[in-house]
Motif scaffolding. Structure first.
Motif, PDB file in Angstrom:
ATOM      1  N   SER A  78      34.259  37.289  44.019  1.00 13.96           N
ATOM      2  CA  SER A  78      33.743  36.226  43.155  1.00 13.96           C
ATOM      3  C   SER A  78      34.365  34.859  43.442  1.00 13.96           C
ATOM      4  O   SER A  78      33.959  33.871  42.831  1.00 13.96           O
ATOM      5  N   SER A  79      35.298  34.797  44.375  1.00 15.35           N
ATOM      6  CA  SER A  79      35.911  33.510  44.730  1.00 15.35           C
ATOM      7  C   SER A  79      35.032  32.777  45.726  1.00 15.35           C
ATOM      8  O   SER A  79      34.475  33.383  46.636  1.00 15.35           O
ATOM      9  N   ARG A  80      34.918  31.472  45.550  1.00 14.51           N
ATOM     10  CA  ARG A  80      34.051  30.676  46.420  1.00 14.51           C
ATOM     11  C   ARG A  80      34.760  30.211  47.686  1.00 14.51           C
ATOM     12  O   ARG A  80      34.104  29.909  48.681  1.00 14.51           O
ATOM     13  N   THR A  81      36.090  30.119  47.651  1.00 14.70           N
ATOM     14  CA  THR A  81      36.863  29.711  48.829  1.00 14.70           C
ATOM     15  C   THR A  81      38.083  30.623  48.948  1.00 14.70           C
ATOM     16  O   THR A  81      38.484  31.274  47.970  1.00 14.70           O
ATOM     17  N   TYR A  82      38.676  30.634  50.128  1.00 17.33           N
ATOM     18  CA  TYR A  82      39.869  31.453  50.301  1.00 17.33           C
ATOM     19  C   TYR A  82      41.020  30.907  49.460  1.00 17.33           C
ATOM     20  O   TYR A  82      41.813  31.667  48.915  1.00 17.33           O
ATOM     21  N   GLU A  83      41.079  29.598  49.308  1.00 14.05           N
ATOM     22  CA  GLU A  83      42.123  28.981  48.486  1.00 14.05           C
ATOM     23  C   GLU A  83      41.984  29.416  47.030  1.00 14.05           C
ATOM     24  O   GLU A  83      42.975  29.712  46.355  1.00 14.05           O
ATOM     25  N   GLU A  84      40.748  29.471  46.535  1.00 16.45           N
ATOM     26  CA  GLU A  84      40.529  29.952  45.168  1.00 16.45           C
ATOM     27  C   GLU A  84      40.967  31.407  45.042  1.00 16.45           C
ATOM     28  O   GLU A  84      41.600  31.794  44.063  1.00 16.45           O
ATOM     29  N   TYR A  85      40.631  32.207  46.042  1.00 14.35           N
ATOM     30  CA  TYR A  85      41.043  33.619  46.058  1.00 14.35           C
ATOM     31  C   TYR A  85      42.563  33.730  46.010  1.00 14.35           C
ATOM     32  O   TYR A  85      43.113  34.484  45.195  1.00 14.35           O
ATOM     33  N   GLU A  86      43.255  32.975  46.846  1.00 18.27           N
ATOM     34  CA  GLU A  86      44.729  33.011  46.853  1.00 18.27           C
ATOM     35  C   GLU A  86      45.289  32.646  45.482  1.00 18.27           C
ATOM     36  O   GLU A  86      46.197  33.322  44.978  1.00 18.27           O
ATOM     37  N   ASP A  87      44.774  31.578  44.893  1.00 15.08           N
ATOM     38  CA  ASP A  87      45.261  31.124  43.583  1.00 15.08           C
ATOM     39  C   ASP A  87      45.002  32.168  42.498  1.00 15.08           C
ATOM     40  O   ASP A  87      45.882  32.452  41.680  1.00 15.08           O
ATOM     41  N   ARG A  88      43.803  32.727  42.484  1.00  9.57           N
ATOM     42  CA  ARG A  88      43.463  33.715  41.457  1.00  9.57           C
ATOM     43  C   ARG A  88      44.276  34.994  41.628  1.00  9.57           C
ATOM     44  O   ARG A  88      44.709  35.604  40.646  1.00  9.57           O
ATOM     45  N   MET A  89      44.496  35.421  42.873  1.00  6.50           N
ATOM     46  CA  MET A  89      45.313  36.617  43.110  1.00  6.50           C
ATOM     47  C   MET A  89      46.751  36.387  42.661  1.00  6.50           C
ATOM     48  O   MET A  89      47.369  37.272  42.069  1.00  6.50           O
ATOM     49  N   ALA A  90      47.278  35.208  42.924  1.00  3.92           N
ATOM     50  CA  ALA A  90      48.659  34.903  42.561  1.00  3.92           C
ATOM     51  C   ALA A  90      48.879  34.936  41.050  1.00  3.92           C
ATOM     52  O   ALA A  90      49.990  35.201  40.587  1.00  3.92           O
ATOM     53  N   SER A  91      47.811  34.721  40.286  1.00  2.00           N
ATOM     54  CA  SER A  91      47.956  34.706  38.834  1.00  2.00           C
ATOM     55  C   SER A  91      47.433  35.986  38.171  1.00  2.00           C
ATOM     56  O   SER A  91      47.329  36.036  36.949  1.00  2.00           O
ATOM     57  N   THR A  92      47.108  36.999  38.963  1.00  2.00           N
ATOM     58  CA  THR A  92      46.594  38.261  38.415  1.00  2.00           C
ATOM     59  C   THR A  92      47.532  39.396  38.779  1.00  2.00           C
ATOM     60  O   THR A  92      47.844  39.593  39.953  1.00  2.00           O
ATOM     61  N   ARG A  93      47.988  40.122  37.774  1.00  2.00           N
ATOM     62  CA  ARG A  93      48.851  41.278  38.034  1.00  2.00           C
ATOM     63  C   ARG A  93      48.028  42.388  38.688  1.00  2.00           C
ATOM     64  O   ARG A  93      46.825  42.495  38.463  1.00  2.00           O
ATOM     65  N   GLY A  94      48.689  43.207  39.480  1.00  2.00           N
ATOM     66  CA  GLY A  94      48.018  44.286  40.194  1.00  2.00           C
ATOM     67  C   GLY A  94      47.235  45.219  39.295  1.00  2.00           C
ATOM     68  O   GLY A  94      46.145  45.676  39.651  1.00  2.00           O
ATOM     69  N   ASP A  95      47.763  45.503  38.101  1.00  2.00           N
ATOM     70  CA  ASP A  95      47.051  46.418  37.202  1.00  2.00           C
ATOM     71  C   ASP A  95      45.818  45.768  36.569  1.00  2.00           C
ATOM     72  O   ASP A  95      45.020  46.434  35.932  1.00  2.00           O
ATOM     73  N   GLY A  96      45.637  44.462  36.781  1.00  2.00           N
ATOM     74  CA  GLY A  96      44.474  43.763  36.257  1.00  2.00           C
ATOM     75  C   GLY A  96      43.372  43.558  37.283  1.00  2.00           C
ATOM     76  O   GLY A  96      42.352  42.943  36.983  1.00  2.00           O
ATOM     77  N   LEU A  97      43.563  44.074  38.493  1.00  2.00           N
ATOM     78  CA  LEU A  97      42.560  43.897  39.543  1.00  2.00           C
ATOM     79  C   LEU A  97      41.471  44.963  39.453  1.00  2.00           C
ATOM     80  O   LEU A  97      41.756  46.127  39.192  1.00  2.00           O
ATOM     81  N   GLY A  98      40.253  44.552  39.682  1.00  2.00           N
ATOM     82  CA  GLY A  98      39.138  45.483  39.769  1.00  2.00           C
ATOM     83  C   GLY A  98      38.810  45.714  41.232  1.00  2.00           C
ATOM     84  O   GLY A  98      38.475  44.776  41.951  1.00  2.00           O
ATOM     85  N   TYR A  99      38.928  46.940  41.700  1.00  2.00           N
ATOM     86  CA  TYR A  99      38.707  47.259  43.114  1.00  2.00           C
ATOM     87  C   TYR A  99      37.253  47.632  43.356  1.00  2.00           C
ATOM     88  O   TYR A  99      36.708  48.516  42.713  1.00  2.00           O
ATOM     89  N   LEU A 100      36.638  46.955  44.326  1.00  2.00           N
ATOM     90  CA  LEU A 100      35.249  47.216  44.699  1.00  2.00           C
ATOM     91  C   LEU A 100      35.152  48.037  45.981  1.00  2.00           C
ATOM     92  O   LEU A 100      34.115  48.617  46.267  1.00  2.00           O
ATOM     93  N   GLY A 101      36.225  48.067  46.749  1.00  2.00           N
ATOM     94  CA  GLY A 101      36.220  48.827  47.986  1.00  2.00           C
ATOM     95  C   GLY A 101      37.612  48.937  48.561  1.00  2.00           C
ATOM     96  O   GLY A 101      38.486  48.119  48.277  1.00  2.00           O
ATOM     97  N   VAL A 102      37.790  49.972  49.372  1.00  2.00           N
ATOM     98  CA  VAL A 102      39.062  50.180  50.061  1.00  2.00           C
ATOM     99  C   VAL A 102      38.754  50.830  51.406  1.00  2.00           C
ATOM    100  O   VAL A 102      37.841  51.650  51.516  1.00  2.00           O
ATOM    101  N   ALA A 103      39.487  50.405  52.425  1.00  2.00           N
ATOM    102  CA  ALA A 103      39.385  51.024  53.744  1.00  2.00           C
ATOM    103  C   ALA A 103      40.772  51.529  54.119  1.00  2.00           C
ATOM    104  O   ALA A 103      41.774  50.846  53.880  1.00  2.00           O
ATOM    105  N   LEU A 104      40.808  52.727  54.677  1.00  2.00           N
ATOM    106  CA  LEU A 104      42.069  53.340  55.079  1.00  2.00           C
ATOM    107  C   LEU A 104      42.031  53.603  56.576  1.00  2.00           C
ATOM    108  O   LEU A 104      41.000  54.025  57.115  1.00  2.00           O
ATOM    109  N   TYR A 105      43.161  53.383  57.223  1.00  2.00           N
ATOM    110  CA  TYR A 105      43.269  53.685  58.649  1.00  2.00           C
ATOM    111  C   TYR A 105      44.597  54.373  58.883  1.00  2.00           C
ATOM    112  O   TYR A 105      45.653  53.875  58.474  1.00  2.00           O
TER     113      TYR A 105
END
Length: 129
Positions: A85-112
């Protein structure tokens, strides 16, 4: 790769593309060399391994991500609601920095990593269709 089954097709494809691009950058030998067809035309190299795309609900994706992150030998790449939902990478960085891990909604994961470890975490999940 596990994608949320509740995403509309366009957002699911976007999540898978983001995960695949990140895997390709992080795992050097994942993408093979360019190939040449019988007419002499060059084609970009593709991934050397199959990448099954599975589906799960967001809680199951979060569970897979948490359990995978606890294993040292797996590369874990995730895409969150915040990322999509972030429009720019900078917005993504800022929003991630202010969101605790337990508050994240995961839409996908890739494992290698080691096939057995990946299958143990994802083996019971259905294919995304």
């Amino acid at each position: 790769m596990v994608i949320s089954g509740s995403l509309p097709v366009g957002l699911a494809v976007n999540a898978a593309g983001v995960l695949a691009a990140t895997l390709g950058r992080r795992v050097e030998a994942l993408v093979g060399p360019d190939v040449v067809d019988g007419s002499g035309e060059r084609h970009a190299g593709l991934v050397r391994i199959p990448i099954p795309v599975l589906k799960a609900d967001e809680e199951a994706i979060k569970s897979v991500r948490v359990r995978a992150a606890a294993l040292e030998d797996l590369l874990v790449v995730d895409v969150t609601e915040t990322a999509q939902s972030s429009r720019t990478y900078e917005e993504y960085e800022d929003r991630m920095a202010s969101t605790r891990g337990d508050g994240l909604g995961y839409l996908g994961v890739a494992l290698y990593g080691e096939k057995r470890a990946v299958n143990k975490l994802t083996g019971s999940l259905p294919l995304l269709r």
